[in-house]
Design a protein around this motif. Structure first.
Motif, PDB file in Angstrom:
ATOM      1  N   CYS A  88       0.854  -1.189   0.000  1.00  0.00           N
ATOM      2  CA  CYS A  88       0.000   0.000   0.000  1.00  0.00           C
ATOM      3  C   CYS A  88       0.889   1.238   0.000  1.00  0.00           C
ATOM      4  CB  CYS A  88      -0.924   0.001   1.220  1.00  0.00           C
ATOM      5  SG  CYS A  88      -0.042   0.067   2.794  1.00  0.00           S
ATOM      6  N   GLU A  89       0.263   2.393  -0.154  1.00  0.00           N
ATOM      7  CA  GLU A  89       1.033   3.633  -0.228  1.00  0.00           C
ATOM      8  C   GLU A  89       1.777   3.913   1.072  1.00  0.00           C
ATOM      9  OE1 GLU A  89       0.343   8.375  -1.135  1.00  0.00           O
ATOM     10  OE2 GLU A  89      -0.933   6.890  -2.120  1.00  0.00           O
ATOM     11  N   ASP A 100       3.153   1.721   3.026  1.00  0.00           N
ATOM     12  CA  ASP A 100       4.375   0.915   2.965  1.00  0.00           C
ATOM     13  C   ASP A 100       5.415   1.590   2.073  1.00  0.00           C
ATOM     14  OD1 ASP A 100       3.235  -1.050   4.555  1.00  0.00           O
ATOM     15  OD2 ASP A 100       2.649  -2.311   2.858  1.00  0.00           O
ATOM     16  N   LEU A 101       4.968   2.092   0.930  1.00  0.00           N
ATOM     17  CA  LEU A 101       5.892   2.724  -0.008  1.00  0.00           C
ATOM     18  C   LEU A 101       6.468   4.013   0.575  1.00  0.00           C
ATOM     19  CD1 LEU A 101       3.909   2.147  -3.317  1.00  0.00           C
ATOM     20  CD2 LEU A 101       5.922   0.906  -2.519  1.00  0.00           C
ATOM     21  N   ARG A 102       5.652   4.742   1.319  1.00  0.00           N
ATOM     22  CA  ARG A 102       6.148   5.963   1.962  1.00  0.00           C
ATOM     23  C   ARG A 102       7.208   5.616   3.008  1.00  0.00           C
ATOM     24  NH1 ARG A 102       1.711   7.544   3.731  1.00  0.00           N
ATOM     25  NH2 ARG A 102       1.042   8.555   1.806  1.00  0.00           N
ATOM     26  N   PRO A 153       6.700  13.695  -2.308  1.00  0.00           N
ATOM     27  CA  PRO A 153       5.730  12.884  -3.054  1.00  0.00           C
ATOM     28  C   PRO A 153       6.339  12.232  -4.290  1.00  0.00           C
ATOM     29  CG  PRO A 153       4.714  14.937  -2.340  1.00  0.00           C
ATOM     30  CD  PRO A 153       6.172  15.050  -2.007  1.00  0.00           C
ATOM     31  N   VAL A 195       7.885   8.886  -3.410  1.00  0.00           N
ATOM     32  CA  VAL A 195       6.878   7.833  -3.246  1.00  0.00           C
ATOM     33  C   VAL A 195       6.323   7.420  -4.604  1.00  0.00           C
ATOM     34  CG1 VAL A 195       4.690   7.214  -2.151  1.00  0.00           C
ATOM     35  CG2 VAL A 195       6.309   8.711  -0.954  1.00  0.00           C
ATOM     36  N   GLU A 196       6.108   8.390  -5.480  1.00  0.00           N
ATOM     37  CA  GLU A 196       5.556   8.092  -6.800  1.00  0.00           C
ATOM     38  C   GLU A 196       6.492   7.196  -7.603  1.00  0.00           C
ATOM     39  OE1 GLU A 196       3.190   7.680  -9.949  1.00  0.00           O
ATOM     40  OE2 GLU A 196       2.631   8.506  -8.003  1.00  0.00           O
ATOM     41  N   VAL A 213       5.732   3.811  -6.457  1.00  0.00           N
ATOM     42  CA  VAL A 213       4.420   3.405  -6.979  1.00  0.00           C
ATOM     43  C   VAL A 213       4.574   2.885  -8.407  1.00  0.00           C
ATOM     44  CG1 VAL A 213       2.143   4.243  -7.700  1.00  0.00           C
ATOM     45  CG2 VAL A 213       3.087   4.942  -5.488  1.00  0.00           C
TER      46      VAL A 213
END
Length: 256
Positions: free
Chosen positions: A128-129, A131-133, A150, A153-154, A157
């Motif tokens: 999920c986001e 986790d990625l953050r 951001p 993180v992108e 993603v």
């Protein structure tokens, strides 16, 4: 150079150029392929790669430098030296300086020797986001970047969305993120294990070595034939050799 090592180098070189071509800000300036990161001026995110066997001339190099300057980026090249031997001496005469070369290392399922059963460490794939953050944050801390944006993180993603994977090491119980790493979206059966970062307080416990092995194993299970990674220092070579990786070539980096 053996036929097998040249074949491996050729596959990795083709992968690196194909990955650049897929990025929206890529550009072709023969005999170079260029890629630019619109969100970051970091030199490692903005570079050119020559074709295998390239013999560039002054006009081609001038066009390359102009493309970088128009985007307010530092002219920089990354490439496998063994496959374009004429490029290095030419760039040196044109005012480029060589950076520390990077070792290229790979493994097979038979050679992997990583230990994922580290005391107090749990492993997971980012789902999920959040986790990625967390992954982006610990990677940035490990590489001396204080702020996580951001755009950071992108990038992760996109890695997951295009078929790659992001993994996290977390402290048992507290779930504090100790480290993170990824393998890139595969192209032609090749993927790069990269961005392995370990929090300063968790270093020396084998987290990075185990992370590389776990990512490689996951990639191989998913059908990726050639997972590889790059190392910047001799001690890193030794660390990943203990996880089952072996050196097969060198990535040259030049900047002006």
């Amino acid at each position: 150079m053996t036929f097998q090592s040249r074949t491996t180098l050729g596959r990795v070189s083709a992968y690196l150029r194909a990955r650049m071509a897929l990025q929206g800000s890529g550009l072709r300036v023969a005999p170079f392929t260029l890629t630019f990161d619109t969100a970051s001026a970091e030199p490692s995110r903005n570079y050119a790669t020559p074709d295998d066997g390239a013999t560039p001339d002054a006009a081609a190099l001038s066009a390359l430098v102009t493309a970088f300057k128009r985007r307010q980026r530092t002219p920089r090249l990354e490439y496998i030296g063994e496959l374009a031997p004429a490029v290095l001496p030419f760039l040196l005469t044109e005012g480029f300086a060589a950076e520390q070369p990077l070792s290229l290392m790979t493994c097979t399922r038979d050679t992997l020797a990583g230990d994922g059963d580290l005391a107090g460490v749990e492993w997971q794939l980012a789902e999920c986001e959040a986790d990625l953050r967390a992954a982006a944050h610990v990677q940035n801390l490990a590489f001396g970047v204080a702020e996580t944006t951001p755009a950071d993180v992108e990038r992760l993603v996109r890695v997951v969305g295009q078929g790659g994977a992001v993994a996290l090491a977390r402290a048992s119980g507290s779930r504090e993120t100790l480290g993170a790493g990824l393998y890139s979206p595969p192209l032609g059966g090749v993927a790069e294990i990269a961005a392995i970062g370990v929090h300063a307080e968790a270093r020396g416990r084998g987290v990075g070595r185990a992370m590389a092995a776990l990512l490689a194993e996951h990639a191989l299970v998913q059908g990726i034939e050639l997972p590889f990674l790059m190392t910047a220092r001799e001690n890193e070579d030794r660390v990943y050799a203990r996880a089952g990786f072996s050196r097969f070539g060198e990535l040259v980096a030049m900047m002006r």
